[in-house]
Write an enzyme that holds these catalytic residues in place. Structure first.
Site, PDB file in Angstrom:
ATOM      1  N   TYR A 169     -27.483 -19.065  18.003  1.00  0.00           N
ATOM      2  CA  TYR A 169     -27.799 -20.364  17.387  1.00  0.00           C
ATOM      3  C   TYR A 169     -26.708 -20.739  16.403  1.00  0.00           C
ATOM      4  CZ  TYR A 169     -31.871 -23.035  18.521  1.00  0.00           C
ATOM      5  OH  TYR A 169     -32.722 -23.907  19.131  1.00  0.00           O
ATOM      6  N   GLU A 175     -26.514 -24.256  14.620  1.00  0.00           N
ATOM      7  CA  GLU A 175     -26.664 -25.645  14.156  1.00  0.00           C
ATOM      8  C   GLU A 175     -25.626 -25.969  13.102  1.00  0.00           C
ATOM      9  OE1 GLU A 175     -30.633 -26.392  12.836  1.00  0.00           O
ATOM     10  OE2 GLU A 175     -31.435 -26.470  14.865  1.00  0.00           O
ATOM     11  N   THR A 216     -19.145 -37.020  30.378  1.00  0.00           N
ATOM     12  CA  THR A 216     -19.690 -35.752  30.823  1.00  0.00           C
ATOM     13  C   THR A 216     -18.500 -34.845  31.103  1.00  0.00           C
ATOM     14  OG1 THR A 216     -19.676 -36.536  33.101  1.00  0.00           O
ATOM     15  CG2 THR A 216     -21.746 -36.753  31.899  1.00  0.00           C
ATOM     16  N   LYS A 273     -18.155 -33.809  36.096  1.00  0.00           N
ATOM     17  CA  LYS A 273     -17.912 -34.625  37.300  1.00  0.00           C
ATOM     18  C   LYS A 273     -16.460 -34.389  37.748  1.00  0.00           C
ATOM     19  CE  LYS A 273     -21.722 -37.552  35.915  1.00  0.00           C
ATOM     20  NZ  LYS A 273     -22.221 -38.877  35.481  1.00  0.00           N
ATOM     21  N   ARG A 333     -21.950 -28.373  33.086  1.00  0.00           N
ATOM     22  CA  ARG A 333     -22.758 -29.548  32.730  1.00  0.00           C
ATOM     23  C   ARG A 333     -22.774 -29.653  31.218  1.00  0.00           C
ATOM     24  NH1 ARG A 333     -24.963 -30.869  37.458  1.00  0.00           N
ATOM     25  NH2 ARG A 333     -25.711 -32.780  36.538  1.00  0.00           N
TER      26      ARG A 333
HETATM   27  C1  LIG Z   1     -23.345 -39.239  34.790  1.00  0.00           C
HETATM   28  C2  LIG Z   1     -23.225 -40.334  33.812  1.00  0.00           C
HETATM   29  C3  LIG Z   1     -23.894 -40.303  32.572  1.00  0.00           C
HETATM   30  C4  LIG Z   1     -24.990 -39.327  32.252  1.00  0.00           C
HETATM   31  O1  LIG Z   1     -24.738 -38.029  32.329  1.00  0.00           O
HETATM   32  P1  LIG Z   1     -25.941 -36.956  32.408  1.00  0.00           P
HETATM   33  O2  LIG Z   1     -25.201 -35.712  32.130  1.00  0.00           O
HETATM   34  O3  LIG Z   1     -26.494 -37.072  33.791  1.00  0.00           O
HETATM   35  O4  LIG Z   1     -26.936 -37.307  31.358  1.00  0.00           O
HETATM   36  C5  LIG Z   1     -23.624 -41.288  31.659  1.00  0.00           C
HETATM   37  N1  LIG Z   1     -22.761 -42.272  31.925  1.00  0.00           N
HETATM   38  C6  LIG Z   1     -22.131 -42.361  33.105  1.00  0.00           C
HETATM   39  C7  LIG Z   1     -21.188 -43.482  33.350  1.00  0.00           C
HETATM   40  C8  LIG Z   1     -22.347 -41.406  34.095  1.00  0.00           C
HETATM   41  O5  LIG Z   1     -21.738 -41.519  35.262  1.00  0.00           O
END
Ligand SMILES: *Cc1c(COP(=O)(O)O)cnc(C)c1O
Length: 421
Positions: A56, A58, A228, A231, A237
């Protein structure tokens, strides 16, 4: 099996282990075209699975509410420093749990409930968190929405400016989840300046392309950049918020203590690893290959008579409007999945069908590029998509295609997993 093997998981919980291995085999054997997905490296997987999950912490580095931060502080410092250097920004917060909480932090940093926020409409390619009605961001704030032009499929910046000057939003979002074309950050920055708004560039989809120099960067234009990390950036993640020095403390306070408790330190470590990978020359080559593959796939789909929103792509992402093919997005996506091609049904701008069963398919090339596919493979990929869309009720064809794709992908190694010999 996982490489290295998940021996403890198999021994302790065969049920979960079997599901994990099943998912891995599925990822191995399919043509994964979901535009928001990728395959992370074994190093990112190891960091994600490390004992940092036990801790933890914070607060922020040097200012924590719990003792024992001798190793967590430097991990977070390293991740933030790598983010600043890779994206050329003054400040980076690497604690947001995911993209949606990162965007929520931008609201908390700059808005009061009821204030006006402007973003791209969800059916036009925006994200839920840019003020869409079913999201807290659309219920607790006053959303105004821009879209794309019907004739070009692209954002009309004159329309955005008119709307911004009329509605005076305090926050403007640019970027989204289904935008095949380059986002013009300087133009959005100019509009935000004229309207007196804070500009948030949400680069969740294109962060890896930006890191690799295959898409323009919002750094130096947007006040705040949210992203994020999982992607095109090919990390775990998670999410990051990057800002100018001016907005650093407002954003930090919004993330913690405004919205979150303890950061996910194992994720932070994995983000640091992914950012190091993304700074390497091979990653720039990867990012350019992702875009080249999307361009070649778009070309091949057009040749087969598919109607693409905006007529093509500048990024990793393609949006197909299936209206001229006589099949809706959902049955087409289901048939493609059965045939080994994984993507998602999606609304297209000005969709005449319902959001639950829209007219489009969204696909992207980030994951298949990680598996080593190149431009010369794209006509074949388009061919599979075309055949399945044409004969989406032909179960024998779907099974035959799935087997063909399984064999095709078997020759292309997947990071962190290999079929048991
Ligand atoms: C994927 C995405 C998000 C959200 O991401 P999560 O990790 O799924 O909450 C926000 N904005 C855009 C443009 C995205 O493509």
């Amino acid at each position: 099996m996982h490489v290295p093997a998940l021996s403890h998981l198999h021994a302790a919980d065969p049920d979960v282990a079997a599901l994990v291995e099943g998912e891995a085999a599925r990822q191995h054997g399919k043509l994964r075209l979901i535009a928001s997905e990728n395959y992370v490296s074994p190093a990112v997987l190891e960091a994600t699975g490390s004992v940092l999950t036990n801790k933890y912490s914070e607060g922020y580095s040097g200012r924590r509410y719990y003792e024992g931060q001798q190793f967590v502080d430097p991990v977070e410092d390293l991740a933030a420093a790598r983010a600043r250097s890779l994206f050329g920004v003054e400040h980076a917060n690497v604690q947001p749990y995911s993209g949606s909480p990162a965007n929520l932090a931008a609201y908390l940093a700059f808005l009061e409930p009821g204030d006006t926020v402007m973003g791209m409409a969800l059916p036009m390619g925006g994200h839920l968190t840019h003020g869409w009605s079913v999201s807290a961001t659309g219920r607790w704030f006053t959303p105004v929405r821009y879209g794309v032009r019907a004739d070009t499929g692209r954002v009309d910046l004159d329309e955005v400016r008119d709307l911004a000057l009329r509605e005076r939003p305090r926050l403007i979002f640019c970027g989204g989840t289904a935008i095949p074309r380059t986002t013009d950050y300087p133009a959005f920055a100019e509009i935000a300046r004229e309207a007196g708004a804070v500009l948030v560039a949400d680069i969740a989809h294109v962060a890896g392309l930006i890191a690799g120099g295959a898409h323009p960067s919002p750094a130096g234009h947007a006040d705040v950049i949210t992203t994020t990390t999982h992607k095109t950036l090919r990390g775990p993640r998670g999410a990051m918020i990057m800002t100018t020095a001016e907005h650093a403390s407002a954003v930090d306070r919004a993330v913690f203590p405004g919205l979150q408790g303890g950061p996910h330190n194992h994720t932070t470590a994995a983000i640091a690893v992914a950012l190091k990978e993304a700074a390497a020359p091979e990653f720039a080559a990867y990012a350019h290959q992702v875009v080249a593959n999307a361009g070649a796939l778009a070309e091949a789909l057009l040749e087969r008579g598919f109607d693409l929103v905006s007529g093509g792509t500048d990024t990793h992402l393609i949006l197909i409007d299936l209206t001229n093919r006589g099949v809706a997005g959902k049955p087409a996506a289901k048939a493609l999945d059965a045939a080994g091609v994984e993507l998602n049904h999606n609304t297209v701008p000005f969709d005449t069908r319902k959001p639950f069963d829209p007219s489009g398919l969204r696909l992207g090339t980030a994951a298949i590029t990680t598996r080593g596919l190149t431009e010369s493979d794209m006509p074949r990929v388009a061919g599979w998509i075309d055949e399945v869309v044409k004969a989406h009720e032909d179960e024998a064809l779907l099974a035959r295609t799935a087997a063909e794709i399984g064999a095709f992908m078997a020759a292309r190694p997947m990071p962190g997993w290999a079929p048991t010999p």
